[in-house]
Enzyme design. Sequence first.
Site, PDB file in Angstrom:
ATOM      1  N   THR A 225       0.815  -1.221   0.000  1.00  0.00           N
ATOM      2  CA  THR A 225       0.000   0.000   0.000  1.00  0.00           C
ATOM      3  C   THR A 225       0.850   1.273   0.000  1.00  0.00           C
ATOM      4  OG1 THR A 225      -0.206  -0.154   2.407  1.00  0.00           O
ATOM      5  CG2 THR A 225      -1.961  -1.128   1.100  1.00  0.00           C
ATOM      6  N   CYS A 226       2.060   1.212   0.551  1.00  0.00           N
ATOM      7  CA  CYS A 226       2.918   2.402   0.546  1.00  0.00           C
ATOM      8  C   CYS A 226       3.289   2.813  -0.874  1.00  0.00           C
ATOM      9  CB  CYS A 226       4.181   2.157   1.352  1.00  0.00           C
ATOM     10  SG  CYS A 226       3.892   1.918   3.126  1.00  0.00           S
ATOM     11  N   PHE A 227       3.266   1.840  -1.797  1.00  0.00           N
ATOM     12  CA  PHE A 227       3.669   2.111  -3.177  1.00  0.00           C
ATOM     13  C   PHE A 227       2.500   1.945  -4.148  1.00  0.00           C
ATOM     14  CE2 PHE A 227       7.264   0.315  -0.827  1.00  0.00           C
ATOM     15  CZ  PHE A 227       8.156   1.360  -0.896  1.00  0.00           C
TER      16      PHE A 227
END
Length: 258
Positions: A225-227
């Site tokens: 989710t960070c990317f």
Amino acid sequence: EGILVEAPFASFFLAKLRGRVNELNDLPSLDKELYKNLLFLKKYKGEVSSLSLYFAVEDSSLGVTQNVDLIPRGREVPVASSNVLRYIHLMAHHRLNTQIRNQSQAFLSGFHDLIQPEWVKMFNEHELQMLISGSQEGMDVEDLQANTEYTGGYGREHPVVQWLWSILHEFDSDQQAAFLRFVTSCSRGPLLGFKHLNPRFCIHRSVGERNAGSGEVDRLPTAGTCFNLLKLPEYESREALRGKLLYAINSGAGFEYS
């Protein structure tokens, strides 16, 4: 930073962000039960003094209860039909503005260090909520498709990728929201479209072990989710992809699937 916040703010708090003092009509978004009781009091047909109310309220904080006067020496002033409207508005003001003043001011102090108050005042509460949490209109699959990158051997024309887009088109709004939350951590897309998603959504071909008996990939889709990254195994069939994807996005899992 262009990152949407999943949890919406209550309307009374959005009003505080805009610098507006909360009023009685803001109370339902904080304390529905108190609002309901105050409306009952406003419409009460009998003599209000018979209810034995006074211009004071009990506050509880960290296990300590204390009486707080709404007006000077309020615990000695009974509420009657002649002053009931004043009591109603003072109760709402206390709950919305006085009781949570310290917490609200602490949050606003940090908030205004980052965002100038004049900028926030340009928007009403509804518009401000959309800026913070995105639109409730649902996911625009075609827009997401047009702003997606591919790595690991996948491309726009790969059969698994084509299956994925057709499945997302079939999903209802709740399933689309669950998919977005799974891959970006927020169930709503950027207000100005997925071209403003940073980093851009990416579908990566992940290598999964195949079942010795059936030869099918057992691994579920995973996400970073960070990317804004979907790590998608190369499934043998559209049905297998749909089933694995639904299981993954509805599992309610956190970092164990990231």
